[in-house]
Motif scaffolding. Structure first.
Motif, mmCIF file in Angstrom:
data_model
loop_
_atom_site.group_PDB
_atom_site.id
_atom_site.type_symbol
_atom_site.label_atom_id
_atom_site.label_comp_id
_atom_site.label_asym_id
_atom_site.label_seq_id
_atom_site.Cartn_x
_atom_site.Cartn_y
_atom_site.Cartn_z
ATOM 1 N N GLU A 120 6.893 0.864 5.114
ATOM 2 C CA GLU A 120 5.726 0.140 4.653
ATOM 3 C C GLU A 120 4.910 -0.344 5.851
ATOM 4 O O GLU A 120 5.332 -0.219 6.995
ATOM 5 N N ASP A 171 10.407 9.818 9.311
ATOM 6 C CA ASP A 171 11.204 8.632 8.990
ATOM 7 C C ASP A 171 11.703 7.897 10.227
ATOM 8 O O ASP A 171 12.106 6.742 10.135
ATOM 9 N N TYR A 190 7.755 6.808 1.457
ATOM 10 C CA TYR A 190 8.718 6.318 0.467
ATOM 11 C C TYR A 190 9.530 5.137 0.982
ATOM 12 O O TYR A 190 9.711 4.145 0.284
ATOM 13 N N ARG A 191 10.021 5.248 2.222
ATOM 14 C CA ARG A 191 10.907 4.220 2.761
ATOM 15 C C ARG A 191 10.187 3.194 3.645
ATOM 16 O O ARG A 191 10.648 2.070 3.775
ATOM 17 N N ASP A 239 5.989 10.434 5.329
ATOM 18 C CA ASP A 239 6.926 9.908 4.340
ATOM 19 C C ASP A 239 6.611 8.434 4.130
ATOM 20 O O ASP A 239 6.906 7.608 4.979
#
Length: 259
Positions: free
Chosen positions: A100, A65, A97-98, A95
């Protein structure tokens, strides 16, 4: 006796309360905790805790992240991992998810950690979220896991499917469950926990996040890992003492810690 296999007690909200954190661990029979690194600038704080407290261990790595942070090299991770209080490489992984956009930098960072694990022979702590297919693919390509001549590791704070768990288990990895498994909404994860063999399971808090029931919504800490063990024992219909003993033995086996 319990071991918290993954926490972040170097984060300020916990580090400033270390006497109370240690007292709560003792009260709940949590004998040891692994403080996990998330970036290199804060790694000295992680290592300092492990050097100061004999029941705290450390890892070295950069979380997927963390985008705007110094990139580790294989050589750097290998050098830092030589310290005897460093048990593992990570946390690392993918990851989606957060973040792009083009995440090739994240995949390359993951490869660097796997290569450092193979060189040091220290296990990987893997984080995967919304990226299980790429995570498993890169693990295969880079030779993570004992089936490829690499080192065992752990899929930490596991929230993926049973199929992903089985693929990781086949590579020699352990599966670690956090307080999420105690949430009423986590029915699919609870079904996975029933199927994962106790001999390949770890327990964790991931504190200061994800406090288990009955502390959900509050700040988490290593002493609360006992509640994860209690829930696992209920799910698997086995004595709590068996969960405590086996997960502690698994931790020592994976991270090469003498009893």
């Amino acid at each position: 006796m319990y071991i918290d296999s993954h926490c972040h007690i170097n984060f300020p909200e916990l580090a400033e309360r270390m006497p109370a954190i240690l007292a709560k661990m003792e009260e709940n029979k949590v004998t040891h905790a692994l403080c996990v690194s998330v970036d290199l600038p804060d790694f000295p704080q992680v290592l300092a805790l492990a050097e100061q407290y004999p029941n705290i261990y450390a890892s070295v790595g950069v979380h997927p992240d963390y985008e705007d942070t110094p990139e580790p090299s294989v050589e750097q991770l290998v050098q830092l991992a030589q310290h005897p209080r460093i048990l593992a490489i990570g946390e690392t992984g993918l990851d989606y998810y957060r973040l792009e956009g083009d995440l090739e930098w994240q995949r390359e960072r993951f490869r660097v950690h796997i290569r450092a694990s193979r060189e040091t022979r220290k296990p990987l702590i893997i984080h995967t979220r919304s990226a299980s297919a790429d995570t498993l693919r890169i693990m295969e390509e880079e030779g993570a896991g004992t089936d490829k001549g690499g080192v065992a590791g752990v899929m930490h704070c596991f929230t993926e499917s049973l199929e992903v768990a089985q693929a990781a288990l086949a590579m020699g990895f352990y599966i670690s469950f956090s307080g999420i498994v105690t949430f009423k909404s986590a029915k699919e994860l609870q079904a996975v926990a029933r199927e994962v063999p106790l001999e390949r399971m770890l327990i964790e808090t991931d504190s200061p996040y994800l406090a288990p029931v009955p502390f959900r919504g509050k700040m988490n800490e290593p002493g609360y890992v006992r509640h994860v063990a209690e829930y696992i024992a209920t799910l698997k219909d086995v004595p709590l003492e068996q969960v405590a003993r086996q997960t502690s033995d698994n931790f020592r086996t994976l991270f090469n810690v003498p009893a």
